[in-house]
Write a protein that holds these residues in place. Structure first.
Motif, PDB file in Angstrom:
ATOM      1  N   LEU A   1       0.821  -1.211   0.000  1.00 36.56           N
ATOM      2  CA  LEU A   1       0.000   0.000   0.000  1.00 36.56           C
ATOM      3  C   LEU A   1       0.854   1.260   0.000  1.00 36.56           C
ATOM      4  CD1 LEU A   1      -2.762  -1.056   2.565  1.00 36.56           C
ATOM      5  CD2 LEU A   1      -2.828  -1.199   0.071  1.00 36.56           C
TER       6      LEU A   1
ATOM      7  N   LEU B   1      -6.913  -0.959  -5.386  1.00 38.41           N
ATOM      8  CA  LEU B   1      -7.443  -1.523  -4.149  1.00 38.41           C
ATOM      9  C   LEU B   1      -8.944  -1.260  -4.063  1.00 38.41           C
ATOM     10  CD1 LEU B   1      -6.741  -2.940  -1.448  1.00 38.41           C
ATOM     11  CD2 LEU B   1      -6.392  -0.663  -0.475  1.00 38.41           C
ATOM     12  N   GLY B   2      -9.652  -2.315  -3.626  1.00 35.36           N
ATOM     13  CA  GLY B   2     -11.095  -2.168  -3.476  1.00 35.36           C
ATOM     14  C   GLY B   2     -11.613  -3.132  -2.432  1.00 35.36           C
ATOM     15  N   ARG B   3     -12.926  -3.340  -2.429  1.00 39.17           N
ATOM     16  CA  ARG B   3     -13.550  -4.234  -1.452  1.00 39.17           C
ATOM     17  C   ARG B   3     -14.564  -5.113  -2.172  1.00 39.17           C
ATOM     18  NH1 ARG B   3     -14.152  -4.406   4.004  1.00 39.17           N
ATOM     19  NH2 ARG B   3     -12.955  -2.479   4.202  1.00 39.17           N
ATOM     20  N   ARG B   4     -14.528  -6.385  -1.808  1.00 33.78           N
ATOM     21  CA  ARG B   4     -15.494  -7.331  -2.341  1.00 33.78           C
ATOM     22  C   ARG B   4     -16.128  -8.058  -1.169  1.00 33.78           C
ATOM     23  NH1 ARG B   4     -16.593  -9.698  -7.241  1.00 33.78           N
ATOM     24  NH2 ARG B   4     -17.470 -11.808  -7.192  1.00 33.78           N
TER      25      ARG B   4
ATOM     26  N   ARG C   1     -14.293  -8.424   2.305  1.00 33.83           N
ATOM     27  CA  ARG C   1     -12.839  -8.557   2.215  1.00 33.83           C
ATOM     28  C   ARG C   1     -12.277  -7.471   1.313  1.00 33.83           C
ATOM     29  NH1 ARG C   1     -11.704 -15.067   1.398  1.00 33.83           N
ATOM     30  NH2 ARG C   1     -12.752 -15.785   3.308  1.00 33.83           N
ATOM     31  N   LEU C   2     -11.028  -7.139   1.629  1.00 34.74           N
ATOM     32  CA  LEU C   2     -10.308  -6.246   0.749  1.00 34.74           C
ATOM     33  C   LEU C   2      -9.861  -7.017  -0.494  1.00 34.74           C
ATOM     34  CD1 LEU C   2      -8.062  -4.246   3.269  1.00 34.74           C
ATOM     35  CD2 LEU C   2     -10.117  -3.445   2.067  1.00 34.74           C
TER      36      LEU C   2
ATOM     37  N   VAL D   1      -7.993  -6.577  -4.710  1.00 34.36           N
ATOM     38  CA  VAL D   1      -7.264  -5.747  -5.659  1.00 34.36           C
ATOM     39  C   VAL D   1      -7.662  -6.166  -7.064  1.00 34.36           C
ATOM     40  CG1 VAL D   1      -5.285  -5.229  -4.175  1.00 34.36           C
ATOM     41  CG2 VAL D   1      -5.306  -7.334  -5.524  1.00 34.36           C
TER      42      VAL D   1
END
Length: 355
Positions: free
Chosen positions: A291, A334-337, A340-341, A343
């Motif tokens: 990050l 970077l994101g969220r699904r 959970r985090l 990419v």
């Protein structure tokens, strides 16, 4: 003042007695007008450059150095012998179709020698065909001796079987004879191309025909060459074909010719390579999502305590880097699904760095 014959005989006898008493040194020649100089074995060995004691490391003297100057160590090419064996089988069939006669082809010898030594040993009259290998960008030599020339001409022009070909020495070859021999050479070169085809594609193309060895100089006189002597028998007629290939011509396929058998990989096992590649593809690797990277003083790091926070400079939507160890692989977002985090890979970094 002259001595009498009796006095001369007395002086000679006294001189001989003195020599017998003292002994003649080994390194001095016998005295006398008719005395011959006889060398002992040690002197002969020294003259020739040989020594009876332990061999000296790398030192050669005398005639041994002169003799060894004409000898060259050549590496053995096992696959080339297989190519020539294949050439013999192909030529036996093609020459039977070419002459409509019973033709047997065999290998007399395969030797290594200098190009200049071979040119000096070519038996004349003969025809020397210069050919070029397009893929290797170099030349070779094909020599047809007079016996085979007259035999082929006699067979192609309808000569009777069971009679030896008539030779007329001391005259140049006629246009008909040269044309017929060129046809024979074209057949042999095509067979040679077919013999090399399983190993490496090679097109042996006829360039010119010479009758003087000086005009067939395709290499330096001191260069090493491979000479293959082929015997062509047509019942009671026949002759020899000599194929000369300089080592410089064979250099592009040298590694292939060093093989012991077709398809050899010089210690590499293709089955093991395939198995190793498949296993490597199933290997699990740990990837790190970076990050942010910061440089901090050692004192600040040593003063960190549980509960302290380090602020990251990454902003929402900024690209992050995916690494495997120290090797950067991808640039991602970077994101969220769900909970959970995650990419999302944007581009590959490894190939861009190599390019």
């Amino acid at each position: 003042m002259s001595d009498t014959p009796q006095e001369e005989e007395d002086l000679a006898a006294a001189w001989g007695a003195a020599l017998d008493a003292e002994g003649t040194p080994e390194d001095e020649a016998p005295v006398g007008p008719d005395a011959a100089r006889v060398l002992n074995q040690a002197e002969i060995d020294s003259l020739l450059g040989f020594s009876a004691g332990p061999a000296e490391s790398g030192e050669k003297t005398g005639i041994e150095r002169i003799v060894s100057a004409g000898l060259v160590s050549y590496e053995r090419l096992p696959m080339l012998e297989i190519v020539f064996d294949r050439l013999v089988r192909i030529m036996s069939t093609s020459l039977r179709n070419f002459t409509s006669d019973n033709v047997e082809v065999s290998i007399d010898s395969i030797v290594s020698l200098r190009f200049g030594d071979y040119l000096n040993s070519v038996p004349l009259p003969a025809m020397l065909a210069v050919f070029k290998v397009d893929e290797w960008d170099n030349y070779g030599l094909l020599v047809v001796d007079s016996a085979l020339i007259y035999s082929v001409v006699d067979v192609l022009l309808g000569g009777r079987r069971g009679t030896a070909a008539m030779r007329i020495e001391g005259r140049p070859y006629t246009t008909i004879e040269r044309t017929l021999v060129e046809r024979l050479i074209t057949v042999v070169l095509q067979d040679l191309s077919d013999a090399f085809s399983p190993l490496s594609p090679a097109s042996f193309r006829f360039e010119r025909l010479e009758v003087n060895p000086r005009f067939a100089a395709i290499s330096r006189l001191s260069n090493a060459c491979i000479l293959s002597r082929l015997r062509v028998d047509m019942e009671d007629r026949g002759g020899k074909i000599e194929l000369l290939l300089p080592y410089a011509t064979l250099e592009p396929v040298r590694e292939l010719l060093l093989q012991q058998f077709m398809g050899e990989k010089f210690g590499r096992d293709s089955i093991w390579e395939t198995h190793l590649a498949e296993e490597l593809r199933h290997t699990e690797l740990a990837m790190d999502v970076v990050l942010d990277e910061q440089t901090m003083p050692l004192a600040a790091i040593m003063s960190l305590k549980p509960g302290d926070r380090i602020a990251l400079n990454a902003v929402p939507g900024a690209p992050v880097m995916l690494r495997c160890g120290d090797i950067p692989l991808f640039e991602a977002e970077l994101g969220r699904r769900e909970s959970r985090l995650a990419v999302k890979i944007g581009r590959e970094l490894r190939r861009r760095q190599e390019a």
